[in-house]
Structure formats: C-alpha cells, structure tokens
Scaffold this motif. Structure first.
Motif, PDB file in Angstrom:
ATOM      1  N   ASP A  33       0.846  -1.186   0.000  1.00 20.30           N
ATOM      2  CA  ASP A  33       0.000   0.000   0.000  1.00 20.30           C
ATOM      3  C   ASP A  33       0.886   1.242   0.000  1.00 20.30           C
ATOM      4  OD1 ASP A  33      -2.015   1.810   0.178  1.00 20.30           O
ATOM      5  OD2 ASP A  33      -2.579   1.334   2.251  1.00 20.30           O
ATOM      6  N   LEU A  34       1.181   1.743  -1.189  1.00 15.24           N
ATOM      7  CA  LEU A  34       2.043   2.912  -1.348  1.00 15.24           C
ATOM      8  C   LEU A  34       1.263   4.204  -1.517  1.00 15.24           C
ATOM      9  CD1 LEU A  34       4.666   1.355  -3.814  1.00 15.24           C
ATOM     10  CD2 LEU A  34       4.786   1.506  -1.319  1.00 15.24           C
ATOM     11  N   GLU A  35      -0.040   4.111  -1.641  1.00 16.22           N
ATOM     12  CA  GLU A  35      -0.854   5.301  -1.880  1.00 16.22           C
ATOM     13  C   GLU A  35      -0.739   6.335  -0.759  1.00 16.22           C
ATOM     14  OE1 GLU A  35      -3.305   7.927  -3.937  1.00 16.22           O
ATOM     15  OE2 GLU A  35      -2.120   6.191  -4.569  1.00 16.22           O
ATOM     16  N   PRO A  36      -0.609   5.923   0.529  1.00 19.71           N
ATOM     17  CA  PRO A  36      -0.411   6.963   1.556  1.00 19.71           C
ATOM     18  C   PRO A  36       0.832   7.823   1.313  1.00 19.71           C
ATOM     19  CG  PRO A  36      -1.080   4.909   2.577  1.00 19.71           C
ATOM     20  CD  PRO A  36      -0.829   4.603   1.134  1.00 19.71           C
ATOM     21  N   MET A  37       1.864   7.248   0.711  1.00 21.07           N
ATOM     22  CA  MET A  37       3.051   8.037   0.383  1.00 21.07           C
ATOM     23  C   MET A  37       2.786   8.938  -0.818  1.00 21.07           C
ATOM     24  SD  MET A  37       6.104   5.213   0.751  1.00 21.07           S
ATOM     25  CE  MET A  37       7.371   6.441   0.391  1.00 21.07           C
ATOM     26  N   LEU A  38       2.057   8.423  -1.802  1.00 22.01           N
ATOM     27  CA  LEU A  38       1.792   9.176  -3.030  1.00 22.01           C
ATOM     28  C   LEU A  38       0.738  10.252  -2.825  1.00 22.01           C
ATOM     29  CD1 LEU A  38       1.839   6.084  -5.374  1.00 22.01           C
ATOM     30  CD2 LEU A  38       3.454   8.006  -5.479  1.00 22.01           C
ATOM     31  N   ALA A  39      -0.163  10.050  -1.849  1.00 26.89           N
ATOM     32  CA  ALA A  39      -1.172  11.052  -1.480  1.00 26.89           C
ATOM     33  C   ALA A  39      -2.044  11.473  -2.652  1.00 26.89           C
ATOM     34  CB  ALA A  39      -0.501  12.268  -0.846  1.00 26.89           C
ATOM     35  N   GLY A  40      -2.359  10.536  -3.560  1.00 28.48           N
ATOM     36  CA  GLY A  40      -3.262  10.832  -4.656  1.00 28.48           C
ATOM     37  C   GLY A  40      -2.668  11.638  -5.790  1.00 28.48           C
ATOM     38  N   LEU A  41      -1.349  11.833  -5.777  1.00 28.19           N
ATOM     39  CA  LEU A  41      -0.684  12.637  -6.803  1.00 28.19           C
ATOM     40  C   LEU A  41       0.268  11.773  -7.617  1.00 28.19           C
ATOM     41  CD1 LEU A  41       0.192  15.758  -4.627  1.00 28.19           C
ATOM     42  CD2 LEU A  41      -1.720  15.521  -6.234  1.00 28.19           C
ATOM     43  N   PRO A  42       0.599  12.200  -8.843  1.00 31.84           N
ATOM     44  CA  PRO A  42       1.598  11.453  -9.619  1.00 31.84           C
ATOM     45  C   PRO A  42       2.929  11.414  -8.881  1.00 31.84           C
ATOM     46  CG  PRO A  42       0.414  12.993 -11.029  1.00 31.84           C
ATOM     47  CD  PRO A  42       0.026  13.321  -9.618  1.00 31.84           C
ATOM     48  N   GLY A  43       3.625  10.304  -9.008  1.00 33.48           N
ATOM     49  CA  GLY A  43       4.907  10.176  -8.331  1.00 33.48           C
ATOM     50  C   GLY A  43       5.521   8.823  -8.573  1.00 33.48           C
ATOM     51  N   VAL A  44       6.741   8.656  -8.070  1.00 35.94           N
ATOM     52  CA  VAL A  44       7.485   7.408  -8.201  1.00 35.94           C
ATOM     53  C   VAL A  44       7.985   7.008  -6.821  1.00 35.94           C
ATOM     54  CG1 VAL A  44       9.516   6.286  -9.206  1.00 35.94           C
ATOM     55  CG2 VAL A  44       8.186   7.922 -10.561  1.00 35.94           C
ATOM     56  N   VAL A  45       7.779   5.752  -6.467  1.00 36.95           N
ATOM     57  CA  VAL A  45       8.267   5.206  -5.206  1.00 36.95           C
ATOM     58  C   VAL A  45       9.075   3.957  -5.522  1.00 36.95           C
ATOM     59  CG1 VAL A  45       7.641   4.150  -3.002  1.00 36.95           C
ATOM     60  CG2 VAL A  45       6.336   6.104  -3.852  1.00 36.95           C
TER      61      VAL A  45
END
Length: 763
Positions: free
Chosen positions: A649-661
């Motif tokens: 579950d990486l969405e909490p890090m991305l916070a609904g915005l485009p990004g790369v983890v």
C-alpha cells in the motif's frame, strides 16, 4: 412426520441430471467467459466432442471424495486437509485459500484474511454437491456449503454458496423458479449485496421487464468491479433461471448470454435445471455431445474420482442417503398425485413489452441499437411446456408466498420506473428464442420418454424450505477466529482485523476465550508465553488467580510485540498456558505468522507521465544511508515499511498525486530454486531481481491481484541465501495499487519468502 417424502428413483435420476447439467452448463459457458456484452447463444457455440474440464466440477469431485470417506462428520478442517494434499489450482480464491492454509491459517481465517477474492462466486459455483447430498433439506445443504466455502471465501462469497446449495436442495421438492429463489434469499442476510441482486432479478421477472433491463439492474445492485463477484454471478444466474423458465436449454443459454463469469454461472444453473428435469428429462441435444465421461482438469491429483457422470451421481446419492435428516424420507414408490383439470393445462407465459415499447424504453435508458436488436432476438416466441409458476391475473409472475408485491430489495428503490409492461403487451416469452432443431426448443422430456413422477406427496410448503433458524448464526460467525485444544479446555483465538500476522515493532492485539469442558472447576492462572525476546502485555487483573466452573468460560486479552532485534521466523508460536493450582498445566500453541519487510524511498517526481522511462538515483544507491531529492523538493532516504500481505500500500506516500516510489527487499532462500515473480498494478511498475530487470509494464488496467500468475509475471532463478528484489512503482494518477508475489513455477505462492526482517541489500 417427515416434511418430504422423496422417491428413491426420482432422487437418483435428478442427481444424475444435476451432474450432467453441471457439465453441459460449464461447457456452454466457456465460450462466454468474461464477456461484457449480451450474447446470442442458443446452443453450444461449437458442438463439443466431450465436456470441458472445469475447476468447479473438479472441486465438487474432491468434496465428494471427502464425503465418501467421512460422511456426516465432514468439516472445514477435513476439507482443508484434502485441499492441501490434492489441490493444485493457483487461481483467484483457490490460490489465496491454499496459500493461507500452507502458512498455517485455519478456516474460516484462511478464506477471510488478506484475500482479494473472498467475495467471489467460486464457492457458489462448487456448491451444487451440497444440495445434491441434502435433497429437500436446504438448511443442511447451506450448513455444509458454509464449511466448504470458508476455506477460500468470506462474507458474500460464503453466503452465495449457502444460498445456491439451498436452492439446489429445494429443487428436489419444488420446481417454480421464484419459489427456489425465495429459498436462496432466506439463506442470506437481508442487507447483503447478494440479496439485492437476487431481488433485482426476481422483481424484473415478476414485472415482465425486458431481459436487458434485468441484467442492468443486477449489475447496478452488485456494486462490484470484479466479473467473478458473487453478487453478480448469483444475480445473473437468477435472471437466467427466471427468463429461461427453469427449462434447461433456455435457462443455460440465457445465463451464458448475460456474460461475466459465464462458466461458473452456467455450471450453477445447469446443475439446478438438471436436478429439476432429471437425467431422463434432459434434452438429448445437450446430453449427447458431452457424453458420459467425466473430463478432469489438471488441478486435482492423487484422488481417484468418478469416471462417468453416472458413477458420480451414484456416489453422490449413496452419500445423500447416509446424510438424510429426519425431515426427509426416501421411499421406493410414491402414490400418483391427483392433478386438477386446470393444472394440466400449460401455464401462461408472462407478458413483456412489445417490440416498439421495448425500443422506446431502451432508448430512454440509453441502451444502444445493437443491444436492442439482440434483446428482440432473445424474446420472440413462447415455448410450450414452460415449468409452472404462480401468476397474477395480468399474467405476470406473482410474488412468492409471504413476499410483498413490490420487491423490498429493488436496488434503485423504484420497482416500476421505465420497465412496467403496457396494458396491450404481446405474449412474448422471457427466455431465448426457440428455433426448430436447436436445444432451446426442447420441451420437457425427449420424445418417447416419460417425465419422472412428481417427487413430493403431499406437497412440501415454502415455510419449511425457507426456514433458516440454523443458518442465521452462521451469518455472524467471526471469520478471524481459530479454535484449539489445551487438555480439558477449548481455546478460541480472535486475531481481530490484523489477522494472525505480525511484523517487527508493531503491536498486535488478540483475544483468547478459554472454556472449561471438564467436570471439575478450574482454579489457577491463564498466561501467554511468547517466543524469546518478544513482549506480552496484559490487563492488570488478568494475571491474577482465575476460576472457571465446569462449562464456564472467560476471555483474556493480550498485546504482542516483536522488537526488531528479536528473532522472527516464518511461523512463530505463542504458547497459551492454563495452570491449575494443584495439577500439571495444559498448553497449546497459537500461530503468529511473519509479514514482509521492505525498504521504501520517495515519492519522486513524475511529470507528464515520464516517470516510467526516467532513470532515478535509487536504482543505483541501495545503501541504507543514501539520500534522494523528493517530489516536494526535500531529501529523503530508504525507510522501513512492513506489510502483512503481498499488497504494497504505497498510496499513503503518493497522497493521490503522480509520483514514483522505490521499494526493495531481500529474500533469504534455504536453497536455490526456480521461481516466478508476479506484479499486479493499475498503473506502471518495473521489477529487478538480483539487479536484472525482469518486469516492465505500463498499462492502466483493472487491479486484480491473483497470487501466482497474471499478465505481468517473469520466471526467475533464486539462489541460495540472499536475493535482492527492487521495485519501481510509477503512479500517473490517484489510487495507485500494487502487489508483488513470489511463487514457484506452478504458481503456488511461497509460504516462506525469507523477508521477515529488514536486511541490507545483497552484493
């Protein structure tokens, strides 16, 4: 006095019809698997030389194997043991259930914990066997289906199996489709999505609504995206049954034409309609092409199953006779029932709107012209001999006994808007178009074959068939409770929402219920001993002297924590110790399974969806003290994150915005092995194994995380000792989802991945 007297000859004929119908339905439905349009099948898509292999039939043959060995004592533990010994299918709910049981989880937790397919329709698709071994006893059928379904399902997935097993059981006693569906509704909670979709289909049938409208309302009521969802499968199966009038050809064709999980739904409807007709009443056009030989799939081994449908039905009926309850009696002969003159006439066919009215309503509902044309083709002429159902004076199907005239579970709250038949509606049928020489034109038994005698004398009432007093407690059975034994004490462990999985540094709560089954009072201590280095916290009064009378019970709460420095294994044991003051203590081990430890870094920038192809620093710097420029302009490094399932579950890090983890972990393998890595995402992902790129996928597709296989997978070779896994998760939009599974080459997820601790990257 038994509620039902059933002819032994009829029971065996109907059971054979159920097996043949199941195979014929699965074969027909295979041509429409996953279809989202409305089809036009009126027979087999291509005339087969034999039945298709079907996992749903294989699972029922495996259940029959367990039933023959254990009879009435069959429970979830026995079925689960048979799965572990004999089942190889890695698909969907099977894969999750098997993975959970291999890791040490017991049913019902094996079906509930971390299972993305817990509410699929696959348990319902294998539930007919439980109705066939409990003829005319829907509650027994539903109870047995529950014990099977909890292996790999929970909630709606379990209730669906209970409902369909009860419907098949009731088909030995009544034949009106609405009555049968009323029995199914009685086996599920009123607020369930399954109740809504069954109600949507039934309401549409009662009103004589167009088939396409019924389909639309079922899909709206289901509120699900997965095509194998239980509420979708049961709702479309109900529509197929109703709009096919319960006759075999029309019902399975209608079900297949509705699409979605057609192989499962058609197997279900085929089994049901086969029981209704009996083998002697099934049209030869459906029986002949598939023959009598059972065609097993590859996913069940080590079991000698039935070689023919005749043998399968014989074994099933033999078990059924052993399991009959007091409410049902098998007799050699039944007196011929008296038939009123009016009852001998064919039942009227429910009217539906004529062609112009249908077209107008379809246009109002924004249905395209192609689907309107298909709807017309599906509703041309009435077939004589449609199975009877009680009808209102206006010709529409009447509500079943005790039901309101307007269906209470109609999904949109409006039972008539846009769908009521006009006063001058023509006499157009609900089932697919009959055509001379096609199976859908068959009427009852083949020419020259007498239909089986009525199985009930006197008629059994719906009140008996819809009774659910033994079923209601199962709706509330907690799915994350495991049972154990410690001497004279029964032990139930409620792991709560966190399940039986623990990760380093995270506190986990569980509740233990201890019941004294002995004949003497217990006075002493109830304690929990953790693995070395672990920590246990308990409420203050709990550590004091306890008293349990014979038959008495008490609950105890514990909070467990594993510090990072303590040893964490794949399977860890908490030891419950029940210590009487004057006797030796009794103990039992409660499993706690290890989660997955990852290092993550990010989020990094992803402008204009360029992140998938861009090279970022974390690909070159895996050391723990590395620092990277983040999306917000600050610096961040690798952080420890733990996950209890394969879902990252990486969405909490991305916070609904485009990004790369970036995420990395180390798998420590006891020996080298050929393996497979499977990635599921609704966006983009790259995966490296031991520094070699093995997966690169950029595709915005539905998230459907099967464990051991999928469209994004790669065969890999894992070496003995540490193996480095690096994942690049790329989100172009909100709601990013990702799961990473490591399995063997047969698709079985590894029970021990060796990633229970945070380790530095390997060289």
């Amino acid at each position: 006095m038994p509620a039902l007297n059933l002819s032994r000859t009829s029971y065996r004929d109907r059971t054979l019809g159920g097996w043949i119908g199941m195979a014929a339905g699965a074969t027909l439905g295979a041509a429409r698997e996953g279809a989202t349009d409305v089809g036009l099948l009126r027979s087999y898509h291509v005339r087969p030389d034999q039945a298709v292999a079907s996992s749903h039939i294989d699972l029922q043959a495996l259940s029959l194997h367990v039933l023959r060995a254990h009879g009435a004592s069959v429970d979830s533990e026995m079925l689960g043991a048979a799965w572990l010994r004999h089942l190889r299918y890695p698909w969907d709910s099977y894969g999750y259930g098997l993975h959970a049981m291999r890791r040490g989880m017991r049913p019902p937790m094996s079906g509930a914990y971390g299972n993305w397919f817990a509410e699929s329709g696959w348990a319902a698709a294998r539930s007919a066997i439980w109705g066939m071994v409990a003829p005319g006893d829907p509650q027994q059928a539903a109870q047995r289906a529950y014990r099977d379904a909890v292996l790999d399902h929970a909630g709606e997935g379990v209730w669906a199996a209970m409902a369909w097993a009860a419907i098949v059981s009731a088909a030995y006693a009544v034949d009106a489709p609405l009555d049968l569906l009323d029995v199914g509704l009685a086996m599920v909670p009123r607020g369930a999505r399954i109740a809504r979709t069954l109600g949507a289909a039934m309401s549409a049938g009662r009103r004589g609504a167009p088939l396409l409208d019924a389909r639309r309302r079922v899909l709206e009521a289901a509120s699900a995206n997965d095509p194998t969802d239980a509420a979708i499968t049961l709702g479309l199966s109900a529509a197929g049954l109703l709009y096919g009038g319960g006759a075999f050809g029309p019902s399975v064709c209608t079900t297949a034409n509705l699409g979605h999980d057609a192989p499962a739904a058609c197997a279900m409807v085929g089994a049901l309609c086969g029981v209704l007709a009996g083998a002697s009443g099934l049209p030869g056009e459906w029986k002949g092409p598939i023959g009598d030989s059972v065609v097993p799939g590859w996913g069940v081994d080590g079991v000698t199953g039935p070689s023919s449908y005749a043998q399968a039905s014989e074994w099933t009926a033999d078990v059924g006779e052993r399991l009959l309850g007091a409410q049902v009696t098998l007799v050699d002969e039944l007196p011929a029932p008296a038939v009123a003159a009016s009852a001998a006439q064919p039942s009227p066919v429910a009217p539906v709107p004529d062609a112009p009215a249908r077209a107008a309503m379809a246009a109002a509902d924004d249905v395209d012209a192609e689907l309107v044309a298909r709807l017309r083709a599906l509703e041309l002429e009435a077939r004589e001999g449609q199975p009877s159902a009680e009808r209102r004076p206006d010709g529409a199907l009447a509500p079943a006994a005790g039901q309101p005239d307007v269906e209470a579970v109609e999904p949109d709250g409006d039972a008539t808007e846009g769908t009521a038949a006009p006063a001058d509606a023509g006499d157009v049928p609900l089932h697919p178009t009959p055509s001379e020489g096609l199976p859908c034109s068959a009427v009852g038994a083949p020419e020259g074959v007498e239909p089986p005698a009525a199985p009930v004398e006197p008629p059994v009432g719906l009140a008996y068939l819809c009774a659910n007093d033994a079923i209601r407690p199962l709706w509330l059975a907690p799915p994350r409770v495991a049972s154990f034994r410690a001497g004279q004490f029964e032990v139930e462990v409620d792991y709560g929402d966190g399940g039986p999985v623990i990760v380093p540094e995270e506190a986990t709560s569980l509740t233990v219920r201890v019941r004294n089954t002995g004949d003497r009072a217990f006075v002493g201590l109830v304690q929990m001993a953790p693995p070395a280095g672990w920590q246990i916290a308990v409420p203050g009064a709990q550590g004091q002297r306890q008293t349990l009378a014979p038959g008495g019970s008490a609950r105890f709460g514990f909070v467990v924590r594993c510090p990072e420095g303590a040893e964490m294994r794949h399977t860890n044991a908490l030891t419950l110790v029940v210590s009487p003051e004057s006797e030796a203590p009794s103990t039992c081990e409660l499993p706690m399974l290890a989660g997955h430890c990852w290092w993550v870094a990010g989020p990094l920038t992803n402008v204009g969806e360029k992140g998938f192809d861009k090279h970022y620093e974390p690909e070159d710097h895996l050391e723990a003290d590395a620092r990277f420029l983040t999306r917000s302009g600050g610096l961040a490094g690798w952080e420890k994150r733990a996950y209890k399932t394969e879902d990252l579950d990486l969405e909490p890090m991305l916070a609904g915005l485009p990004g790369v983890v970036y995420a990395r972990t180390t798998l420590v393998m006891p020996s080298a092995m050929d393996a497979r890595v499977v990635a599921h995402t609704n966006d983009a992902v790259r995966v490296w194994v031991n520094r070699r790129l093995v997966i690169a996928r950029h595709s915005h597709e539905p998230y459907r995380p099967t464990l051991g296989y999928g469209p994004v997978q790669a065969d890999i070779a894992l070496r003995q000792g540490p193996n480095d896994i690096l994942v690049k998760a790329v989100a172009d939009r909100a709601g990013y989802r990702l799961s990473i599974c490591v399995a063997d080459r047969e698709g079985r997820a590894l029970a021990d991945r060796g990633d229970a601790r945070w380790l530095p990257p390997c060289a």
